[in-house]
Design an enzyme around this catalytic site. Sequence first.
Site, PDB file in Angstrom:
ATOM      1  N   ASP A 142       0.305  -7.579   1.522  1.00 12.16           N
ATOM      2  CA  ASP A 142       0.759  -6.194   1.715  1.00 12.16           C
ATOM      3  C   ASP A 142       2.273  -6.098   1.742  1.00 12.16           C
ATOM      4  OD1 ASP A 142       0.333  -3.460   1.922  1.00 12.16           O
ATOM      5  OD2 ASP A 142       0.342  -3.480   4.112  1.00 12.16           O
ATOM      6  N   HIS A 165       0.813  -1.219   0.000  1.00 15.13           N
ATOM      7  CA  HIS A 165       0.000   0.000   0.000  1.00 15.13           C
ATOM      8  C   HIS A 165       0.846   1.269   0.000  1.00 15.13           C
ATOM      9  CE1 HIS A 165       0.516  -0.107   4.483  1.00 15.13           C
ATOM     10  NE2 HIS A 165       0.429   1.197   4.362  1.00 15.13           N
ATOM     11  N   SER A 200       4.644   2.774   7.823  1.00 19.50           N
ATOM     12  CA  SER A 200       4.375   1.601   6.994  1.00 19.50           C
ATOM     13  C   SER A 200       5.587   1.211   6.163  1.00 19.50           C
ATOM     14  CB  SER A 200       3.199   1.872   6.055  1.00 19.50           C
ATOM     15  OG  SER A 200       1.979   1.745   6.715  1.00 19.50           O
TER      16      SER A 200
END
Length: 365
Positions: free
Chosen positions: A149, A119, A224
Amino acid sequence: MKPTKKPPVYTMHRVRKGWLAAGVCAGMVCASLSGAAGGYAYATLHGNQDESTATPAQSVMASPETDLSAVVESCRQSVVEITTETREDNPVFSGYAIEQGAGSGVIVSEDGYIITNHHVISGASSIAVKTTTGQTYEASVVGSDEVSDVAVLKVDAQGLPAARIGTSSNLQVGQTTIAIGNPLGSLGGTVTTGILSALDREIEVDGEPMTLLQTDAAVNPGNSGGGLFDASGSLIGIVNAKTSSEGIEGLGFAIPVDEAMAVAQQLMNDGAVTNRAAMHVSLVDDSRQGAAGVYIAQIVENGAADQAGLRVMDRIVSIDKEAVDSAADVKKIVRSHQAGDTLTMEIERDGSRQTVELVLGSSQN
């Protein structure tokens, strides 16, 4: 009457730094149309393998008096800042818009392979990587997998400080954790510490069921793709989510390193994950139909579901006698199998129920 409890919401955290509107006539940035979006995205490799045989109980456990500076200095060099640009056509202004984003990544090989989250780089038209030395590289996408992911980038460089890859198979709750990343997209190299709060937390992140490590180390938008390390400096996870429930802190999550690196290796070898079981359908949760539940919205021609005789708008009632109420339930069961396994499904079609045998295909086809 007891108040209805809302389920916690878990989000992925790429920072969206703002929009720059560019006119097609001259390609110039138009200051009058620029502005901050102010939102967050909901959101055997070549690395140095950790060959230590120490058990978690033998590892250095941090206390408030423990100095982790030497460990942090070692592992933080392998964590990079990632910035992205995504171009989107803007017919209203007869031009296009460029969205800037930011996240983190971890160097896993000296010759420039970097692991991050799907993402973080999804849809990006350009990706830049900045190391702790201040060197910036243009990065290309080797492969990216939405389900796990996980994504792998490549930069043209040699002699980069690769992370020491640990293992997530023998972790224990209470172990010290060190999270390193790029929170808010502007604070690269930020270090936070905590403990492992849980080892196999099953949560749903943006509609995808995931089994993740849980930590109370501070995790914020921009973290992230960054690293979660143990007290010895070994990489044990890739940070990817936190709770976005109002007033809740200390709930951060990371993909276990064993799973993340297994996917990364496939992305490096094949550019995609090729051995994941698949039904070859799109599913939708719908409460407006005659019976609430999970329905088949699309079927891939000649795929597993098509060959089993399933149809669009079939409601999946159970799989192998296990009741399912949502697309997440179905995905969880499918992921526990391998391509070629047979599922016994009970479906409801036109008000009547029937049993269907489905042989799982692979994500490759």
